[in-house]
Design a protein around this motif. Structure first.
Motif, PDB file in Angstrom:
ATOM      1  N   LEU A  14       0.862  -1.180   0.000  1.00 60.90           N
ATOM      2  CA  LEU A  14       0.000   0.000   0.000  1.00 60.90           C
ATOM      3  C   LEU A  14       0.897   1.228   0.000  1.00 60.90           C
ATOM      4  N   GLU A  15       0.729   2.056  -1.016  1.00 69.07           N
ATOM      5  CA  GLU A  15       1.610   3.206  -1.180  1.00 69.07           C
ATOM      6  C   GLU A  15       0.785   4.492  -1.291  1.00 69.07           C
ATOM      7  N   HIS A  16       1.474   5.615  -1.118  1.00 70.67           N
ATOM      8  CA  HIS A  16       0.865   6.921  -1.341  1.00 70.67           C
ATOM      9  C   HIS A  16       1.375   7.452  -2.676  1.00 70.67           C
ATOM     10  N   LEU A  17       0.444   7.672  -3.599  1.00 74.92           N
ATOM     11  CA  LEU A  17       0.764   8.141  -4.938  1.00 74.92           C
ATOM     12  C   LEU A  17       0.114   9.499  -5.182  1.00 74.92           C
ATOM     13  N   PRO A  18       0.597  10.260  -6.139  1.00 70.27           N
ATOM     14  CA  PRO A  18      -0.071  11.520  -6.482  1.00 70.27           C
ATOM     15  C   PRO A  18      -1.499  11.256  -6.969  1.00 70.27           C
ATOM     16  N   ASP A  19      -2.423  12.138  -6.612  1.00 71.41           N
ATOM     17  CA  ASP A  19      -3.784  12.009  -7.127  1.00 71.41           C
ATOM     18  C   ASP A  19      -3.754  12.155  -8.645  1.00 71.41           C
ATOM     19  N   PRO A  20      -4.524  11.322  -9.382  1.00 70.62           N
ATOM     20  CA  PRO A  20      -4.530  11.444 -10.840  1.00 70.62           C
ATOM     21  C   PRO A  20      -5.297  12.684 -11.291  1.00 70.62           C
ATOM     22  N   ALA A  21      -4.951  13.167 -12.468  1.00 71.86           N
ATOM     23  CA  ALA A  21      -5.677  14.267 -13.110  1.00 71.86           C
ATOM     24  C   ALA A  21      -6.375  13.711 -14.340  1.00 71.86           C
ATOM     25  N   PRO A  22      -7.518  14.264 -14.712  1.00 69.28           N
ATOM     26  CA  PRO A  22      -8.237  13.721 -15.868  1.00 69.28           C
ATOM     27  C   PRO A  22      -7.581  14.117 -17.189  1.00 69.28           C
ATOM     28  N   ASP A  23      -7.606  13.199 -18.161  1.00 64.47           N
ATOM     29  CA  ASP A  23      -7.256  13.558 -19.528  1.00 64.47           C
ATOM     30  C   ASP A  23      -8.338  14.479 -20.079  1.00 64.47           C
ATOM     31  N   ARG A  24      -8.070  15.074 -21.241  1.00 66.33           N
ATOM     32  CA  ARG A  24      -9.041  15.994 -21.831  1.00 66.33           C
ATOM     33  C   ARG A  24     -10.405  15.309 -22.029  1.00 66.33           C
ATOM     34  N   ASP A  25     -10.391  14.040 -22.454  1.00 63.33           N
ATOM     35  CA  ASP A  25     -11.646  13.331 -22.701  1.00 63.33           C
ATOM     36  C   ASP A  25     -11.954  12.328 -21.588  1.00 63.33           C
ATOM     37  N   GLU A 119      -7.818   5.045  -3.988  1.00 59.44           N
ATOM     38  CA  GLU A 119      -8.854   6.017  -3.655  1.00 59.44           C
ATOM     39  C   GLU A 119      -9.433   6.683  -4.893  1.00 59.44           C
ATOM     40  N   PHE A 120      -8.614   6.847  -5.944  1.00 58.05           N
ATOM     41  CA  PHE A 120      -9.071   7.485  -7.177  1.00 58.05           C
ATOM     42  C   PHE A 120      -8.547   6.703  -8.371  1.00 58.05           C
ATOM     43  N   THR A 121      -9.321   6.731  -9.446  1.00 57.10           N
ATOM     44  CA  THR A 121      -8.861   6.112 -10.686  1.00 57.10           C
ATOM     45  C   THR A 121      -9.276   6.966 -11.869  1.00 57.10           C
TER      46      THR A 121
END
Length: 332
Positions: A14-25, A119-121
């Motif tokens: 279990l790691e801490h990663l940067p929150d993802p950002a959405p692609d344009r689409d 937490e996010f995908t």
């Protein structure tokens, strides 16, 4: 964000990663829960190749949209959605023929791209299916498995009121049994080597359940192999009646082989079909879950926090559950 990361065969943390950002689409989904399936066990073990590591697994998510790309219309933060994990290029010959699941550059969220044991995908907006406010959200983790099963039953094309034998009483075997019953196909017989799974299947599906040695000599016009085990494939093929159909649904090792008699296929006019992943079956899956939650809800048996991913994987591998899910909001 917190995420389960596989860095090598059998190596998870279990790691801490940067929150993802959405692609344009695309969008970012805050994961409410994500299922674990047998394919995940193969992936984590490195059976599907280790060139994809490091990877956040998880291809059965649902959750809440929290960010949208600049080019996205039709979805907004706050929308509750299920996610089809399949990623098709749209350019190759199979894609242009409407067979995206045969894409020559096939990819998938949680298999080749960052997944949802987190937490996010991130996900393309085109892969989202909105869940109405009245949706039975306790059953939402089954959206992807049910979509796979719907696709498989399209390939099988079984007729109502005719018997079916399913080899494998795991999650997908049970989902298939329930869907067949809802379609009026049956009686359904589930076959499994694991006594614990047989007990669960008998209680949750209403199908006849038995051990492999109990079906010697049994013949049925419709048979499904849902284990991925070459030995089970051989027994399933032997179970197909003359002019019958075998659906190969279970995910076997790419190197697995099994013996087949070409003469029997000819003389008995057998049909053998495969079903790979999802193809335009997500809307039907969501509709089925929405109309029959009482039949499918019991199949969601275990929920674990991300911190307990090892316990969750152990539960799945030991066959002590039907559908096990990871939930970022669950209490460790």
């Amino acid at each position: 964000m917190r995420a389960v990361v596989v860095t090598g065969p059998g190596q998870l943390s279990l790691e801490h990663l940067p929150d993802p950002a959405p692609d344009r689409d695309g969008v970012v989904v805050a994961v409410r829960s994500c299922g674990i399936c047998g394919t995940d066990l193969h992936l984590v073990a490195g059976d599907l190749g280790s060139d994809r590591f490091p990877l956040v697994p998880g291809h059965e998510p649902w959750g809440e949209v929290v960010a949208v790309g600049a080019g996205v219309t039709g979805f907004a933060p706050g929308d509750l959605v299920a996610v089809d994990p399949s990623l098709h290029c749209g350019r190759c010959d199979p894609c242009r023929r409407g067979r995206g699941n045969m894409c020559t550059d096939w990819r998938a969220i949680g298999a080749t791209e960052p997944g949802a044991w987190a937490e996010f995908t991130p996900a393309p907006a085109a892969n989202l299916y909105r869940l109405p406010e009245t949706f039975p959200f306790a059953v939402a983790p089954l959206a992807e498995p049910v979509a796979c099963a719907v696709r498989g039953l399209e390939r099988l094309a079984a007729r109502p009121d005719e018997p079916v034998v399913i080899f494998g009483a795991g999650t997908m075997g049970m989902v298939l049994a329930v869907l067949l019953d809802l379609r009026g196909v049956g009686p359904v017989t589930l076959v499994d080597v694991n006594p614990a799974r047989r007990a669960l299947a008998a209680r949750l599906t209403g199908a006849t359940v038995c051990a492999p040695e109990e079906v010697a000599g049994l013949r049925a016009p419709w048979v499904i192999e849902a284990t991925g085990n070459p030995a089970a494939f051989g027994q399933a093929l032997a179970c197909v009646a003359r002019a019958g159909t075998l659906l190969v649904f279970g995910v076997a090792s790419p190197t697995a082989t099994a013996e087949v008699s070409p003469y029997r296929i000819y003389a008995d006019e057998l049909t053998i079909v495969g079903s790979m992943a999802i193809l335009r079956s997500f809307p039907a899956a969501i509709d089925t879950i929405g109309r029959h939650p009482e039949r499918l809800a019991p199949l969601v048996t275990d929920t674990f926090a991300l911190e307990r991913f090892d316990d969750a994987l152990r539960t799945v591998s030991e066959g002590r559950s039907v559908k096990t899910v990871l939930s970022p909001a669950a209490t460790p």
